[in-house]
Scaffold this motif. Structure first.
Motif, PDB file in Angstrom:
ATOM      1  N   GLU A  87       0.848  -1.195   0.000  1.00 37.89           N
ATOM      2  CA  GLU A  87       0.000   0.000   0.000  1.00 37.89           C
ATOM      3  C   GLU A  87       0.885   1.247   0.000  1.00 37.89           C
ATOM      4  OE1 GLU A  87      -2.642  -0.278   3.283  1.00 37.89           O
ATOM      5  OE2 GLU A  87      -3.573  -2.143   2.599  1.00 37.89           O
ATOM      6  N   GLU A  88       0.530   2.211  -0.843  1.00 33.63           N
ATOM      7  CA  GLU A  88       1.343   3.413  -0.998  1.00 33.63           C
ATOM      8  C   GLU A  88       0.457   4.547  -1.502  1.00 33.63           C
ATOM      9  OE1 GLU A  88       4.585   6.036  -1.415  1.00 33.63           O
ATOM     10  OE2 GLU A  88       4.523   4.078  -0.431  1.00 33.63           O
ATOM     11  N   PRO A  89       0.586   5.752  -0.939  1.00 29.60           N
ATOM     12  CA  PRO A  89      -0.205   6.881  -1.433  1.00 29.60           C
ATOM     13  C   PRO A  89       0.026   7.102  -2.930  1.00 29.60           C
ATOM     14  CG  PRO A  89       0.865   7.442   0.635  1.00 29.60           C
ATOM     15  CD  PRO A  89       1.433   6.124   0.213  1.00 29.60           C
ATOM     16  N   HIS A  90      -1.043   7.434  -3.635  1.00 26.89           N
ATOM     17  CA  HIS A  90      -0.964   7.627  -5.084  1.00 26.89           C
ATOM     18  C   HIS A  90      -0.511   9.053  -5.396  1.00 26.89           C
ATOM     19  CE1 HIS A  90      -4.022   4.119  -5.776  1.00 26.89           C
ATOM     20  NE2 HIS A  90      -2.953   3.768  -5.082  1.00 26.89           N
ATOM     21  N   GLU A  91       0.688   9.371  -4.968  1.00 31.06           N
ATOM     22  CA  GLU A  91       1.226  10.716  -5.164  1.00 31.06           C
ATOM     23  C   GLU A  91       2.658  10.621  -5.658  1.00 31.06           C
ATOM     24  OE1 GLU A  91       0.945  12.504  -1.355  1.00 31.06           O
ATOM     25  OE2 GLU A  91      -1.254  12.500  -1.293  1.00 31.06           O
ATOM     26  N   GLY A  92       3.003  11.462  -6.612  1.00 26.30           N
ATOM     27  CA  GLY A  92       4.373  11.496  -7.101  1.00 26.30           C
ATOM     28  C   GLY A  92       4.614  10.505  -8.222  1.00 26.30           C
ATOM     29  N   PRO A  93       5.826  10.504  -8.786  1.00 28.33           N
ATOM     30  CA  PRO A  93       6.174   9.614  -9.897  1.00 28.33           C
ATOM     31  C   PRO A  93       6.040   8.135  -9.521  1.00 28.33           C
ATOM     32  CG  PRO A  93       7.828  11.329  -9.612  1.00 28.33           C
ATOM     33  CD  PRO A  93       6.937  11.387  -8.407  1.00 28.33           C
ATOM     34  N   LEU A  94       5.657   7.330 -10.487  1.00 30.70           N
ATOM     35  CA  LEU A  94       5.461   5.901 -10.235  1.00 30.70           C
ATOM     36  C   LEU A  94       6.752   5.232  -9.775  1.00 30.70           C
ATOM     37  CD1 LEU A  94       3.605   3.392 -10.385  1.00 30.70           C
ATOM     38  CD2 LEU A  94       4.419   3.080 -12.732  1.00 30.70           C
ATOM     39  N   GLY A  95       7.878   5.587 -10.395  1.00 27.76           N
ATOM     40  CA  GLY A  95       9.139   4.939 -10.029  1.00 27.76           C
ATOM     41  C   GLY A  95       9.469   5.100  -8.562  1.00 27.76           C
ATOM     42  N   ALA A  96       9.279   6.299  -8.026  1.00 25.54           N
ATOM     43  CA  ALA A  96       9.562   6.542  -6.606  1.00 25.54           C
ATOM     44  C   ALA A  96       8.600   5.768  -5.720  1.00 25.54           C
ATOM     45  CB  ALA A  96       9.468   8.039  -6.313  1.00 25.54           C
ATOM     46  N   ARG A  97       7.342   5.663  -6.148  1.00 25.03           N
ATOM     47  CA  ARG A  97       6.361   4.905  -5.362  1.00 25.03           C
ATOM     48  C   ARG A  97       6.743   3.430  -5.296  1.00 25.03           C
ATOM     49  NH1 ARG A  97       0.793   6.345  -8.172  1.00 25.03           N
ATOM     50  NH2 ARG A  97       1.735   8.010  -9.379  1.00 25.03           N
ATOM     51  N   LEU A  98       7.080   2.864  -6.464  1.00 18.07           N
ATOM     52  CA  LEU A  98       7.456   1.448  -6.497  1.00 18.07           C
ATOM     53  C   LEU A  98       8.726   1.195  -5.695  1.00 18.07           C
ATOM     54  CD1 LEU A  98       6.765   0.425 -10.213  1.00 18.07           C
ATOM     55  CD2 LEU A  98       5.334   0.036  -8.199  1.00 18.07           C
ATOM     56  N   LEU A  99       9.641   2.148  -5.690  1.00 18.79           N
ATOM     57  CA  LEU A  99      10.870   1.977  -4.921  1.00 18.79           C
ATOM     58  C   LEU A  99      10.575   1.948  -3.423  1.00 18.79           C
ATOM     59  CD1 LEU A  99      13.914   1.666  -5.094  1.00 18.79           C
ATOM     60  CD2 LEU A  99      14.115   4.158  -5.033  1.00 18.79           C
ATOM     61  N   ARG A 100       9.653   2.788  -2.970  1.00 17.81           N
ATOM     62  CA  ARG A 100       9.280   2.755  -1.554  1.00 17.81           C
ATOM     63  C   ARG A 100       8.587   1.434  -1.205  1.00 17.81           C
ATOM     64  NH1 ARG A 100       8.199   8.335  -2.630  1.00 17.81           N
ATOM     65  NH2 ARG A 100       5.989   7.909  -3.074  1.00 17.81           N
ATOM     66  N   VAL A 101       7.760   0.948  -2.113  1.00 15.11           N
ATOM     67  CA  VAL A 101       7.092  -0.337  -1.894  1.00 15.11           C
ATOM     68  C   VAL A 101       8.120  -1.453  -1.774  1.00 15.11           C
ATOM     69  CG1 VAL A 101       5.640  -2.090  -2.989  1.00 15.11           C
ATOM     70  CG2 VAL A 101       4.890   0.288  -2.939  1.00 15.11           C
ATOM     71  N   MET A 102       9.095  -1.465  -2.681  1.00 10.10           N
ATOM     72  CA  MET A 102      10.130  -2.505  -2.639  1.00 10.10           C
ATOM     73  C   MET A 102      10.964  -2.393  -1.357  1.00 10.10           C
ATOM     74  SD  MET A 102      10.025  -4.698  -5.115  1.00 10.10           S
ATOM     75  CE  MET A 102       8.277  -4.693  -4.645  1.00 10.10           C
TER      76      MET A 102
ATOM     77  N   VAL B 232      12.473  -2.239  -9.554  1.00  9.73           N
ATOM     78  CA  VAL B 232      11.729  -1.135 -10.174  1.00  9.73           C
ATOM     79  C   VAL B 232      12.105  -1.037 -11.646  1.00  9.73           C
ATOM     80  CG1 VAL B 232      11.306   1.349 -10.150  1.00  9.73           C
ATOM     81  CG2 VAL B 232      11.545   0.106  -7.995  1.00  9.73           C
ATOM     82  N   HIS B 233      13.396  -1.178 -11.944  1.00  7.99           N
ATOM     83  CA  HIS B 233      13.846  -1.165 -13.335  1.00  7.99           C
ATOM     84  C   HIS B 233      13.271  -2.348 -14.112  1.00  7.99           C
ATOM     85  CE1 HIS B 233      17.657   1.411 -12.296  1.00  7.99           C
ATOM     86  NE2 HIS B 233      16.517   2.066 -12.156  1.00  7.99           N
ATOM     87  N   ASP B 234      13.175  -3.496 -13.439  1.00 11.60           N
ATOM     88  CA  ASP B 234      12.599  -4.677 -14.086  1.00 11.60           C
ATOM     89  C   ASP B 234      11.164  -4.408 -14.527  1.00 11.60           C
ATOM     90  OD1 ASP B 234      14.869  -6.250 -13.803  1.00 11.60           O
ATOM     91  OD2 ASP B 234      14.239  -7.084 -11.878  1.00 11.60           O
ATOM     92  N   PHE B 235      10.399  -3.712 -13.690  1.00  8.55           N
ATOM     93  CA  PHE B 235       9.021  -3.395 -14.056  1.00  8.55           C
ATOM     94  C   PHE B 235       8.995  -2.545 -15.323  1.00  8.55           C
ATOM     95  CE2 PHE B 235       5.247  -0.735 -14.048  1.00  8.55           C
ATOM     96  CZ  PHE B 235       4.242  -1.678 -13.850  1.00  8.55           C
ATOM     97  N   ALA B 236       9.854  -1.533 -15.371  1.00 11.75           N
ATOM     98  CA  ALA B 236       9.912  -0.664 -16.547  1.00 11.75           C
ATOM     99  C   ALA B 236      10.349  -1.445 -17.776  1.00 11.75           C
ATOM    100  CB  ALA B 236      10.866   0.497 -16.285  1.00 11.75           C
ATOM    101  N   ALA B 237      11.304  -2.365 -17.591  1.00  8.80           N
ATOM    102  CA  ALA B 237      11.793  -3.152 -18.724  1.00  8.80           C
ATOM    103  C   ALA B 237      10.696  -4.054 -19.282  1.00  8.80           C
ATOM    104  CB  ALA B 237      12.998  -3.981 -18.287  1.00  8.80           C
ATOM    105  N   LEU B 238       9.938  -4.689 -18.398  1.00  7.93           N
ATOM    106  CA  LEU B 238       8.825  -5.536 -18.852  1.00  7.93           C
ATOM    107  C   LEU B 238       7.808  -4.705 -19.630  1.00  7.93           C
ATOM    108  CD1 LEU B 238       8.256  -7.694 -15.638  1.00  7.93           C
ATOM    109  CD2 LEU B 238       9.019  -8.544 -17.855  1.00  7.93           C
ATOM    110  N   ALA B 239       7.514  -3.512 -19.110  1.00 12.37           N
ATOM    111  CA  ALA B 239       6.559  -2.639 -19.795  1.00 12.37           C
ATOM    112  C   ALA B 239       7.104  -2.184 -21.139  1.00 12.37           C
ATOM    113  CB  ALA B 239       6.235  -1.432 -18.917  1.00 12.37           C
ATOM    114  N   ALA B 240       8.400  -1.884 -21.212  1.00 12.91           N
ATOM    115  CA  ALA B 240       9.002  -1.408 -22.456  1.00 12.91           C
ATOM    116  C   ALA B 240       8.980  -2.488 -23.533  1.00 12.91           C
ATOM    117  CB  ALA B 240      10.435  -0.952 -22.202  1.00 12.91           C
TER     118      ALA B 240
END
Length: 245
Positions: A77-92, A191-199
């Motif tokens: 769970e993470e507030p939906h604020e700010g860039p996605l990359g920073a959010r995913l990094l906090r989650v990880m 976090v980079h892996d997520f972006a790579a899969l999306a790319a």
């Protein structure tokens, strides 16, 4: 000698205490190596009293894993604020903190815990532990979709998110075996892996390309995903020219 009077706990309070004690023990040693006698001693009660609140070690183990599963799901769970990359990094960061704190318990949870209880029909029985981890995976999947602002994900996006959740799980299990890579590096790498899969998916599908461009549009150059673009850019000059044609 101690002359103080020990406070009597209510039923639910005692159950919560035993679950907490068991979870702490399971977090540092494999569940099969922890005995009811140890749990009783850590809780300051007798072995028979443990059985008064739980019919056996299996039921106490499942209750401890339920608490662990709920806590693990909450880490996504993470507030939906700010860039996605920073959010995913906090989650990880929170995810790996849990893994670090509850190593053996996390392994047991993710690997399905003990076999189905003795006497159960294995052709029909579903491990309660497997059901719990499925709930955690589903919670993580739904959290990521919420961050992407997608309620009806296309098939490719569903595949990406579920694959990424599975990758985070398997990466954490491998990391526990020796912790040979710094935790912070793995958190950023995932976090980079997520972006790579999306790319990769975006290269084959216009809808995914639109989602990826929307994500990148909000990413600062010094953020986790901007960092990935920079790292890849540094690699390009090292690729022989004929391979880039």
């Amino acid at each position: 000698m101690t002359t103080g009077v020990r406070r009597r706990m209510g039923v639910e309070e005692r159950r919560r205490q035993l679950i907490g004690v068991a979870l702490e023990l399971f977090s540092h040693r494999a569940p099969e190596d922890v005995s009811i006698d140890e749990i009783a001693a850590a809780a300051g009660i007798s072995r028979p009293l443990v059985y008064h609140y739980f019919p056996g070690k299996q039921s106490l183990y499942e209750a401890a894993l339920r608490r662990a599963a709920d806590e693990l799901a909450a880490r996504f769970e993470e507030p939906h604020e700010g860039p996605l990359g920073a959010r995913l990094l906090r989650v990880m960061g929170r995810f790996f903190a849990f893994v670090d704190e509850h190593g053996p318990g996390f392994s047991a949870l993710m690997r399905g815990g003990p076999a189905v209880p003795a006497g159960a029909d294995c052709s029909r029985a579903v491990s309660p532990t497997n059901a719990m981890i499925d709930e955690v995976r589903q919670a993580a999947y739904e959290q990521v979709l919420a961050h992407l602002g997608v309620t009806d994900p296309p098939a490719r996006l569903e595949l990406i998110v579920r694959s990424w959740v599975s990758l985070a799980e398997s990466t954490a299990l491998l990391w526990l075996d020796g912790r040979r890579i710094p935790r912070a590096e793995l958190e950023r790498q995932l976090v980079h892996d997520f972006a790579a899969l999306a790319a990769v998916s975006a290269a084959y599908d216009e809808e995914m390309a639109g989602i990826l461009l929307r994500i990148l549009a909000d990413e600062p150059a010094d953020g986790p995903l901007g960092d990935l673009v920079g790292r890849l850019g540094m690699l390009m000059p090292k690729v022989p020219a004929q391979r880039r044609r």
